[in-house]
Design a protein around this motif. Structure first.
Motif, PDB file in Angstrom:
ATOM      1  N   LEU A  22      54.177  30.682  47.797  1.00 18.08           N
ATOM      2  CA  LEU A  22      54.490  30.459  46.378  1.00 18.08           C
ATOM      3  C   LEU A  22      53.577  31.276  45.475  1.00 18.08           C
ATOM      4  O   LEU A  22      54.024  31.871  44.492  1.00 18.08           O
ATOM      5  N   ALA A  23      52.300  31.311  45.814  1.00 15.73           N
ATOM      6  CA  ALA A  23      51.350  32.097  45.013  1.00 15.73           C
ATOM      7  C   ALA A  23      51.694  33.572  45.069  1.00 15.73           C
ATOM      8  O   ALA A  23      51.587  34.279  44.066  1.00 15.73           O
ATOM      9  N   GLY A  24      52.130  34.056  46.222  1.00 16.62           N
ATOM     10  CA  GLY A  24      52.541  35.445  46.356  1.00 16.62           C
ATOM     11  C   GLY A  24      53.758  35.766  45.498  1.00 16.62           C
ATOM     12  O   GLY A  24      53.892  36.874  44.982  1.00 16.62           O
ATOM     13  N   LEU A  25      54.654  34.779  45.327  1.00 17.57           N
ATOM     14  CA  LEU A  25      55.812  34.969  44.455  1.00 17.57           C
ATOM     15  C   LEU A  25      55.400  34.972  42.985  1.00 17.57           C
ATOM     16  O   LEU A  25      55.936  35.732  42.181  1.00 17.57           O
ATOM     17  N   ILE A  26      54.455  34.096  42.639  1.00 18.21           N
ATOM     18  CA  ILE A  26      54.007  33.978  41.253  1.00 18.21           C
ATOM     19  C   ILE A  26      53.206  35.205  40.840  1.00 18.21           C
ATOM     20  O   ILE A  26      53.386  35.745  39.757  1.00 18.21           O
ATOM     21  N   VAL A  27      52.294  35.634  41.716  1.00 15.03           N
ATOM     22  CA  VAL A  27      51.452  36.802  41.433  1.00 15.03           C
ATOM     23  C   VAL A  27      52.008  37.957  42.268  1.00 15.03           C
ATOM     24  O   VAL A  27      51.573  38.186  43.381  1.00 15.03           O
ATOM     25  N   ARG A  28      52.960  38.641  41.738  1.00 19.76           N
ATOM     26  CA  ARG A  28      53.662  39.696  42.470  1.00 19.76           C
ATOM     27  C   ARG A  28      52.721  40.797  42.962  1.00 19.76           C
ATOM     28  O   ARG A  28      51.791  41.183  42.266  1.00 19.76           O
ATOM     29  N   GLY A  29      52.970  41.257  44.178  1.00 22.94           N
ATOM     30  CA  GLY A  29      52.232  42.399  44.704  1.00 22.94           C
ATOM     31  C   GLY A  29      50.916  42.057  45.375  1.00 22.94           C
ATOM     32  O   GLY A  29      50.197  42.953  45.788  1.00 22.94           O
ATOM     33  N   TYR A  30      50.590  40.771  45.493  1.00 22.62           N
ATOM     34  CA  TYR A  30      49.313  40.413  46.103  1.00 22.62           C
ATOM     35  C   TYR A  30      49.489  39.571  47.359  1.00 22.62           C
ATOM     36  O   TYR A  30      48.597  38.837  47.740  1.00 22.62           O
ATOM     37  N   THR A  71      48.707  25.585  45.558  1.00 24.72           N
ATOM     38  CA  THR A  71      49.354  26.748  44.949  1.00 24.72           C
ATOM     39  C   THR A  71      48.583  27.219  43.723  1.00 24.72           C
ATOM     40  O   THR A  71      48.371  28.428  43.542  1.00 24.72           O
ATOM     41  N   ILE A  72      48.150  26.283  42.891  1.00 20.51           N
ATOM     42  CA  ILE A  72      47.354  26.646  41.713  1.00 20.51           C
ATOM     43  C   ILE A  72      46.078  27.360  42.143  1.00 20.51           C
ATOM     44  O   ILE A  72      45.722  28.409  41.606  1.00 20.51           O
ATOM     45  N   GLY A  73      45.397  26.814  43.132  1.00 16.22           N
ATOM     46  CA  GLY A  73      44.182  27.449  43.631  1.00 16.22           C
ATOM     47  C   GLY A  73      44.448  28.804  44.258  1.00 16.22           C
ATOM     48  O   GLY A  73      43.673  29.747  44.083  1.00 16.22           O
ATOM     49  N   ALA A  74      45.557  28.929  44.978  1.00 16.87           N
ATOM     50  CA  ALA A  74      45.899  30.203  45.614  1.00 16.87           C
ATOM     51  C   ALA A  74      46.229  31.261  44.565  1.00 16.87           C
ATOM     52  O   ALA A  74      45.884  32.443  44.736  1.00 16.87           O
ATOM     53  N   VAL A  75      46.889  30.864  43.481  1.00 20.66           N
ATOM     54  CA  VAL A  75      47.177  31.811  42.395  1.00 20.66           C
ATOM     55  C   VAL A  75      45.871  32.305  41.787  1.00 20.66           C
ATOM     56  O   VAL A  75      45.690  33.508  41.565  1.00 20.66           O
ATOM     57  N   VAL A  76      44.950  31.381  41.539  1.00 17.91           N
ATOM     58  CA  VAL A  76      43.642  31.768  40.997  1.00 17.91           C
ATOM     59  C   VAL A  76      42.947  32.733  41.958  1.00 17.91           C
ATOM     60  O   VAL A  76      42.406  33.760  41.540  1.00 17.91           O
ATOM     61  N   LEU A  77      42.970  32.414  43.247  1.00 17.56           N
ATOM     62  CA  LEU A  77      42.335  33.275  44.249  1.00 17.56           C
ATOM     63  C   LEU A  77      42.981  34.668  44.274  1.00 17.56           C
ATOM     64  O   LEU A  77      42.280  35.675  44.310  1.00 17.56           O
ATOM     65  N   LEU A  78      44.309  34.726  44.224  1.00 20.83           N
ATOM     66  CA  LEU A  78      44.986  36.026  44.230  1.00 20.83           C
ATOM     67  C   LEU A  78      44.671  36.835  42.976  1.00 20.83           C
ATOM     68  O   LEU A  78      44.529  38.059  43.046  1.00 20.83           O
ATOM     69  N   LEU A  79      44.545  36.168  41.845  1.00 25.87           N
ATOM     70  CA  LEU A  79      44.181  36.878  40.617  1.00 25.87           C
ATOM     71  C   LEU A  79      42.767  37.451  40.719  1.00 25.87           C
ATOM     72  O   LEU A  79      42.512  38.574  40.284  1.00 25.87           O
ATOM     73  N   ILE A  81      41.215  38.240  43.568  1.00 24.48           N
ATOM     74  CA  ILE A  81      41.304  39.338  44.526  1.00 24.48           C
ATOM     75  C   ILE A  81      41.895  40.578  43.853  1.00 24.48           C
ATOM     76  O   ILE A  81      41.439  41.703  44.077  1.00 24.48           O
ATOM     77  N   GLY A  82      42.897  40.377  43.004  1.00 25.95           N
ATOM     78  CA  GLY A  82      43.516  41.484  42.283  1.00 25.95           C
ATOM     79  C   GLY A  82      42.545  42.199  41.374  1.00 25.95           C
ATOM     80  O   GLY A  82      42.599  43.418  41.233  1.00 25.95           O
ATOM     81  N   LEU A  83      41.628  41.456  40.756  1.00 25.01           N
ATOM     82  CA  LEU A  83      40.613  42.088  39.910  1.00 25.01           C
ATOM     83  C   LEU A  83      39.701  42.995  40.729  1.00 25.01           C
ATOM     84  O   LEU A  83      39.323  44.073  40.266  1.00 25.01           O
ATOM     85  N   PHE A  84      39.342  42.559  41.922  1.00 25.08           N
ATOM     86  CA  PHE A  84      38.465  43.371  42.780  1.00 25.08           C
ATOM     87  C   PHE A  84      39.197  44.558  43.375  1.00 25.08           C
ATOM     88  O   PHE A  84      38.596  45.599  43.619  1.00 25.08           O
ATOM     89  N   ARG A  85      40.488  44.422  43.622  1.00 26.68           N
ATOM     90  CA  ARG A  85      41.264  45.532  44.169  1.00 26.68           C
ATOM     91  C   ARG A  85      41.385  46.669  43.153  1.00 26.68           C
ATOM     92  O   ARG A  85      41.439  47.819  43.520  1.00 26.68           O
TER      93      ARG A  85
END
Length: 87
Positions: A22-30, A71-79, A81-85
């Motif tokens: 779900l987090a991958g769907l919400i935060v596309r590309g991560y 899911t909320i925590g995973a979205v935060v984590l993906l965001l 990770i995206g900042l570091f990428r």
């Protein structure tokens, strides 16, 4: 409060997988594939539980509450990770 209290290991993997997906769907590309999504979902559950408790937000108990919090925590984590990428 533990994010997976009362759940067995199989339930934890399923909840983590669903939350990561779900987090991958919400935060596309991560997305990180099935194994990566499970790991992101499980780590996200701990982040989500901590963050929501700090904010005084209760998303509910049981399976649905665990999935929402993870899911909320995973979205935060993906965001994060995206900042570091990008850097």
């Amino acid at each position: 409060m533990e994010p997976f209290a009362g759940f067995g290991i199989l339930a934890v993997l399923i909840i983590g997988g669903v939350a990561g997906w779900l987090a991958g769907l919400i935060v596309r590309g991560y997305g990180f594939g099935i194994i990566g999504n499970i790991i992101v979902g499980i780590i996200g559950a701990f982040i989500g539980t901590w963050l929501l408790a700090k904010l005084g937000i209760f998303v509910g108990g049981g399976l649905l509450g665990a999935i929402v919090g993870a899911t909320i925590g995973a979205v935060v984590l993906l965001l994060i990770i995206g900042l570091f990428r990008r850097a």
